[in-house]
Design a protein around this motif. Structure first.
Motif, PDB file in Angstrom:
ATOM      1  N   SER A 158       0.861  -1.177   0.000  1.00 20.83           N
ATOM      2  CA  SER A 158       0.000   0.000   0.000  1.00 20.83           C
ATOM      3  C   SER A 158       0.896   1.225   0.000  1.00 20.83           C
ATOM      4  N   MET A 212      -3.533   5.297   7.639  1.00 15.24           N
ATOM      5  CA  MET A 212      -3.475   3.957   7.043  1.00 15.24           C
ATOM      6  C   MET A 212      -3.024   2.885   8.025  1.00 15.24           C
ATOM      7  N   GLU A 253     -12.629   0.618   2.885  1.00 16.83           N
ATOM      8  CA  GLU A 253     -11.534   1.208   2.116  1.00 16.83           C
ATOM      9  C   GLU A 253     -10.183   0.647   2.545  1.00 16.83           C
ATOM     10  N   ARG A 254     -10.065   0.365   3.845  1.00 15.41           N
ATOM     11  CA  ARG A 254      -8.812  -0.199   4.368  1.00 15.41           C
ATOM     12  C   ARG A 254      -8.615  -1.623   3.854  1.00 15.41           C
ATOM     13  N   SER A 289      -7.543  -1.516   0.251  1.00 13.43           N
ATOM     14  CA  SER A 289      -6.139  -1.129   0.104  1.00 13.43           C
ATOM     15  C   SER A 289      -5.193  -2.261   0.469  1.00 13.43           C
ATOM     16  N   TYR A 345      -6.435   2.250  -3.319  1.00 12.90           N
ATOM     17  CA  TYR A 345      -6.729   3.224  -2.270  1.00 12.90           C
ATOM     18  C   TYR A 345      -7.803   4.181  -2.776  1.00 12.90           C
ATOM     19  N   THR A 359     -15.638  -0.152  -3.330  1.00 13.62           N
ATOM     20  CA  THR A 359     -15.539  -1.175  -2.275  1.00 13.62           C
ATOM     21  C   THR A 359     -16.519  -2.327  -2.458  1.00 13.62           C
TER      22      THR A 359
END
Length: 238
Positions: A33, A44, A180-181, A184, A190, A194
């Protein structure tokens, strides 16, 4: 020790460096990432920590020294491996970076072979102190080396993506992991769509439900936020 699936966060604002370093790490099995500033780097990190951070010193806004200091000052991330990268030649930068808690330091321009070797070495050293080869949440047991999961003693038939999703959630039981995490960490995207995450989570939840009784961990969706793994007496899909 395999590096397959180990997660690297690159904090670097020079796109040319990000591209070549990311490609080199991915060729060696790492999940990568990237962010280009210190504020996004700290965002992040949580709630799922990477296995190592490659941190540039000269970043826009919050610089690498301050990012390192904040990582080391937080209980959740104080043991996170950090390699600093810089084009500066002053030895005081090296002393300051190591003094703030960086584990290693590499000067630009650097050899990709050397960088990958340092990343692997630091991850190995860090994980040698870990005594548990498995991760357990209730009746769920995840074999970190074998990249497999068992529920109530029975192996789950998971795709690699499903395994990665389950591991990420199991590393922070009870905590919400944003969609979103997950996007990623697993797909290296990123800020993208989703819906891919939702589809894979749906398949994973069905497998957990079918594999065991109510003692099985439940993957709960929180509307507009993300997913979390919980252990309850009884659960229903929201």
């Amino acid at each position: 020790m395999t590096m397959q699936g180990k997660r690297i966060l690159i904090v670097e604002d020079e796109s040319s460096i990000v591209n070549v370093v990311s490609q080199a790490l991915r060729r060696h099995g790492f999940e990568v990432s990237t962010v280009d500033n210190g504020d996004d780097a700290l965002d992040m990190l949580y709630p799922v920590l990477p296995d190592l951070v490659l941190l540039d010193l000269m970043l826009p806004g919050m610089d690498g020294w301050e990012v390192c200091r904040r990582i080391r000052s937080a209980p959740e991330s104080k043991g996170l491996p950090i390699i600093m990268m810089t084009a500066r030649r002053d030895e005081r930068d090296l002393v300051q970076g190591l003094g703030l808690g960086a584990d290693d330091y590499i000067k630009k321009p650097f050899s990709l072979v050397e960088l990958v070797a340092r990343v692997k070495s630091l991850i190995r050293r860090t994980q040698m102190v870990q005594t548990e080869p498995t991760l357990s949440v209730g009746e769920l047991e995840i074999d970190l080396e074998g990249q497999m999961a068992r529920l109530a003693g029975e192996e789950l038939s998971l795709s690699l993506t499903e395994y990665k999703l389950l591991r990420i959630l199991a590393e922070r039981p009870g905590q919400v992991v944003p969609r979103e995490r997950l996007l990623s960490l697993i797909w290296g995207v990123y800020g993208g769509d989703t819906r891919t995450v939702d589809v894979h989570i749906s398949r994973l939840r069905k497998k957990l439900t079918q594999a065991a009784d109510d003692r099985a961990p439940a993957i709960t969706a929180l509307r507009g936020r993300g997913y979390r793994l919980t252990v309850e007496e009884h659960h229903e899909n929201p």
